[in-house]
Design a protein around this motif. Structure first.
Motif, mmCIF file in Angstrom:
data_model
loop_
_atom_site.group_PDB
_atom_site.id
_atom_site.type_symbol
_atom_site.label_atom_id
_atom_site.label_comp_id
_atom_site.label_asym_id
_atom_site.label_seq_id
_atom_site.Cartn_x
_atom_site.Cartn_y
_atom_site.Cartn_z
ATOM 1 N N ILE A 133 0.834 -1.202 0.000
ATOM 2 C CA ILE A 133 0.000 0.000 0.000
ATOM 3 C C ILE A 133 0.868 1.250 0.000
ATOM 4 N N HIS A 134 1.990 1.197 0.696
ATOM 5 C CA HIS A 134 2.917 2.334 0.700
ATOM 6 C C HIS A 134 3.471 2.584 -0.697
ATOM 7 N N ILE A 135 3.794 1.517 -1.420
ATOM 8 C CA ILE A 135 4.333 1.657 -2.772
ATOM 9 C C ILE A 135 3.242 2.078 -3.750
ATOM 10 N N GLY A 136 2.056 1.475 -3.638
ATOM 11 C CA GLY A 136 0.977 1.738 -4.583
ATOM 12 C C GLY A 136 0.192 3.000 -4.304
ATOM 13 N N GLY A 137 0.334 3.561 -3.081
ATOM 14 C CA GLY A 137 -0.408 4.772 -2.741
ATOM 15 C C GLY A 137 -1.642 4.455 -1.930
ATOM 16 N N GLU A 138 -2.065 5.402 -1.100
ATOM 17 C CA GLU A 138 -3.196 5.176 -0.203
ATOM 18 C C GLU A 138 -4.503 4.962 -0.955
ATOM 19 N N GLU A 139 -4.645 5.585 -2.141
ATOM 20 C CA GLU A 139 -5.916 5.502 -2.849
ATOM 21 C C GLU A 139 -6.108 4.156 -3.530
ATOM 22 N N HIS A 140 -5.091 3.687 -4.239
ATOM 23 C CA HIS A 140 -5.228 2.441 -5.001
ATOM 24 C C HIS A 140 -4.265 1.345 -4.531
ATOM 25 N N GLY A 141 -3.471 1.618 -3.502
ATOM 26 C CA GLY A 141 -2.510 0.619 -3.038
ATOM 27 C C GLY A 141 -3.158 -0.663 -2.566
ATOM 28 N N TRP A 142 -4.399 -0.568 -2.033
ATOM 29 C CA TRP A 142 -5.067 -1.783 -1.549
ATOM 30 C C TRP A 142 -5.282 -2.786 -2.681
ATOM 31 N N ARG A 143 -5.438 -2.280 -3.912
ATOM 32 C CA ARG A 143 -5.654 -3.185 -5.038
ATOM 33 C C ARG A 143 -4.407 -4.039 -5.302
ATOM 34 N N TRP A 144 -3.238 -3.492 -5.012
ATOM 35 C CA TRP A 144 -2.003 -4.231 -5.248
ATOM 36 C C TRP A 144 -1.822 -5.382 -4.260
ATOM 37 N N VAL A 145 -2.549 -5.329 -3.151
ATOM 38 C CA VAL A 145 -2.546 -6.465 -2.216
ATOM 39 C C VAL A 145 -3.069 -7.712 -2.919
ATOM 40 N N PHE A 146 -3.989 -7.508 -3.872
ATOM 41 C CA PHE A 146 -4.527 -8.626 -4.655
ATOM 42 C C PHE A 146 -3.750 -8.832 -5.953
ATOM 43 N N PHE A 147 -3.386 -7.732 -6.614
ATOM 44 C CA PHE A 147 -2.692 -7.852 -7.901
ATOM 45 C C PHE A 147 -1.344 -8.562 -7.774
ATOM 46 N N VAL A 148 -0.702 -8.478 -6.610
ATOM 47 C CA VAL A 148 0.610 -9.111 -6.449
ATOM 48 C C VAL A 148 0.520 -10.617 -6.640
ATOM 49 N N ASN A 149 -0.670 -11.189 -6.418
ATOM 50 C CA ASN A 149 -0.845 -12.630 -6.598
ATOM 51 C C ASN A 149 -0.833 -13.049 -8.065
ATOM 52 N N VAL A 150 -1.114 -12.109 -8.970
ATOM 53 C CA VAL A 150 -1.301 -12.472 -10.376
ATOM 54 C C VAL A 150 -0.012 -12.985 -11.022
ATOM 55 N N PRO A 151 1.100 -12.210 -11.003
ATOM 56 C CA PRO A 151 2.313 -12.759 -11.632
ATOM 57 C C PRO A 151 2.843 -13.991 -10.919
ATOM 58 N N ILE A 152 2.748 -13.987 -9.579
ATOM 59 C CA ILE A 152 3.209 -15.163 -8.827
ATOM 60 C C ILE A 152 2.346 -16.370 -9.156
ATOM 61 N N GLY A 153 1.032 -16.149 -9.262
ATOM 62 C CA GLY A 153 0.115 -17.243 -9.573
ATOM 63 C C GLY A 153 0.355 -17.819 -10.951
ATOM 64 N N VAL A 154 0.573 -16.959 -11.940
ATOM 65 C CA VAL A 154 0.841 -17.438 -13.302
ATOM 66 C C VAL A 154 2.110 -18.292 -13.329
ATOM 67 N N LEU A 155 3.172 -17.785 -12.693
ATOM 68 C CA LEU A 155 4.429 -18.524 -12.667
ATOM 69 C C LEU A 155 4.280 -19.845 -11.918
ATOM 70 N N THR A 156 3.546 -19.820 -10.804
ATOM 71 C CA THR A 156 3.346 -21.039 -10.019
ATOM 72 C C THR A 156 2.542 -22.072 -10.792
ATOM 73 N N ALA A 157 1.532 -21.628 -11.541
ATOM 74 C CA ALA A 157 0.727 -22.563 -12.331
ATOM 75 C C ALA A 157 1.576 -23.226 -13.418
ATOM 76 N N VAL A 158 2.397 -22.431 -14.116
ATOM 77 C CA VAL A 158 3.237 -22.974 -15.189
ATOM 78 C C VAL A 158 4.256 -23.962 -14.630
ATOM 79 N N LEU A 159 4.962 -23.542 -13.559
ATOM 80 C CA LEU A 159 5.971 -24.421 -12.966
ATOM 81 C C LEU A 159 5.330 -25.640 -12.299
ATOM 82 N N GLY A 160 4.156 -25.442 -11.720
ATOM 83 C CA GLY A 160 3.463 -26.574 -11.109
ATOM 84 C C GLY A 160 3.115 -27.636 -12.132
ATOM 85 N N TRP A 161 2.646 -27.202 -13.318
ATOM 86 C CA TRP A 161 2.316 -28.163 -14.369
ATOM 87 C C TRP A 161 3.560 -28.892 -14.863
ATOM 88 N N ARG A 162 4.686 -28.202 -14.884
ATOM 89 C CA ARG A 162 5.920 -28.812 -15.390
ATOM 90 C C ARG A 162 6.614 -29.684 -14.335
#
Length: 481
Positions: free
Chosen positions: A174-203
């Protein structure tokens, strides 16, 4: 050399996947990343609550559903998803769960309304419940006998630290993303990690050779009865805007539904293997351990919620400052978790009792300290020491209690026993946040004073942990007799 049992019915040899044993370490690593990510979302959202309230005009009841709804659907999916992975392949279930978790995380981050956010969190919790039992099953599948000690130890540490470190990471985002929209990054941070985890998990996760399907039924009636019973109990606590005493009739209705769930599971167990084998509750150490876990998670998870809401809404601290305030607890938790796992066999249930007593005393000290903080002083500096000690106590509770609870469960029923225990932990978290949230918002609404609300909520949290301590002491006294 570790002796391998010959493959039996429904079992594939460890080398069925082309990577064989050489890929066990990377596969375990991917699984632990997934566990960390899904359990992090239990507590990382706490520091984002004030930002959500400003951005989406979130009501107190919506706040509680955002937090407790995730834990509730998480818990309800654990055992059915574990059964599905047993019968249809853990890799498939794992990747499907991660993909759903990634999509729902993005949906939560894009939420335009509070209703959208609550719905996304409920689905996100269900996806997390699909992922986690696959990791436990993966350890049992890839490791044999004494080999399992280290991966299960790493899993326990991941579970403990991910929940405790959530507020700090949330504050940083939230500090990095800003008080107004930083809360959204609490969820968005899962997206790149999730994509990478799904690909590596399948492999990397092993693709097993053909094996017999799990013939056990999924028992949807049991799942629905449990979910409906818990939901009926939570509704009058969460929906504070419902007026009149009639809403409290939902509590006995919920308890009756839970009694119906218990009766159904016992009936079902006489005909097929149930999802929730309540016969395990006949083992005293298991029964009392499940109760300790349910109560402790009801208090433990609420600590971060109460602290971050008070620091931000009551004292006007930033999300980062609120996250940093919980860091002493996290440090103590990490240290004691390692120690507790190593000495639990020497000290047994008294170790858990000492941990619970330490947490109770430390939380009461936090309340007393906050009462005496000089005007203009930084609250987090004053609460650092008692929160560190509370973290030490918590580290002596979670992993040791899990080991003691499952110690006398027969090996063929160990999976079901662990699933029921974890379901109790998640339901405890949901009920704890709902109850404590009801107290803190009601007290603040009645008095307009966040300090009074904080005191009431922290004392309630201490009381819940104290009840868990009484249960642990009961187990110790029975053993001595």
């Amino acid at each position: 050399m570790v002796e391998r049992p010959a493959p039996g019915p429904g079992t594939a040899p460890l080398d069925a996947d082309r990577g064989g044993q050489q890929r066990r370490g990377p596969a375990l690593g991917i699984g632990l990343v997934a566990v960390f990510m899904t359990l992090l979302d239990v507590s990382i959202v706490n520091v984002a609550i004030p930002s959500m309230e400003r951005a989406l005009d979130v009501a107190p009841s919506d706040v509680q559903w955002v937090l407790s709804g995730y834990a509730l659907t998480f818990g309800l999916m654990l055992v059915p998803a574990g059964r599905f992975g047993d019968g249809h392949g853990r890799r498939t279930a794992f990747v499907v769960g991660i993909v759903l978790f990634t999509i729902t995380s993005a949906g939560a981050g894009l939420a335009p309304t509070a209703t959208w956010l609550v719905a996304a969190r409920l689905l996100q919790g269900a996806a997390a419940g699909i992922v986690n039992p696959q990791v436990t099953g993966l350890i049992q599948e890839l490791f044999r006998g004494p080999e399992r000690a280290r991966p299960f130890g790493l899993l326990g540490a991941t579970v403990a630290i991910s929940t405790a470190v959530g507020p700090l990471l949330g504050g940083l985002l939230i500090h990095i993303g800003g008080e107004e929209h930083g809360w959204r990054w609490v969820f968005f941070v899962n997206v790149p990690i999730g994509v990478l985890t799904a690909v590596l998990g399948w492999r990397l996760l092993p693709r097993r050779a053909h094996r017999a399907r799990d013939r056990h039924q999924f028992d949807p009636v049991g799942v629905l009865l449990l979910g409906a019973g818990v939901l009926l109990v939570l509704l009058p606590l969460v929906q504070q805007h419902w007026q009149g005493p009639t809403k409290w009739l939902l509590l006995p209705a919920g308890l009756l539904t839970l009694a119906g769930f218990a009766g159904w599971e016992r009936w079902y167990a006489r005909r097929r293997e149930p999802l929730f084998d309540l016969r395990l509750l006949g083992i005293r150490s298991y029964r009392l351990g499940v109760v300790v876990a349910l109560l402790y998670f009801g208090g433990f998870t609420a600590i971060f919620f109460v602290l971050t809401v008070y620091l931000q809404n009551g004292l006007g601290h930033s999300a980062l400052a609120a996250g940093l305030a919980s860091t002493p607890f996290t440090v103590g938790f990490a240290i004691a978790s390692v120690v507790g796992g190593r000495v639990v066999n020497r000290f047994g249930r008294p170790l858990v009792a000492v941990g619970l007593a330490t947490v109770v005393v430390s939380l009461v000290v936090v309340v007393l300290v906050v009462n005496r903080v000089p005007t203009g002083a930084t609250v987090s500096w004053w609460t650092a020491t008692p929160l560190f000690v509370a973290g030490l106590g918590s580290g002596l509770v979670i992993t040791p209690n899990q080991a003691l609870t499952l110690a006398q469960v027969p090996v063929p029923r160990a999976g079901g026993g662990a699933g029921l225990l974890q379901t109790g932990q998640r339901i405890g978290s949901a009920a704890g946040i709902a109850t404590v949230g009801s107290v803190i918002f009601s007290a603040q609404g009645a008095t307009g004073d966040w300090s009074v609300a904080f005191h009431h909520a922290m004392l309630l949290t201490s009381g819940v942990v104290a009840i868990a301590l009484c249960v642990a002491l009961t187990d110790i006294l029975i053993d001595r007799r």
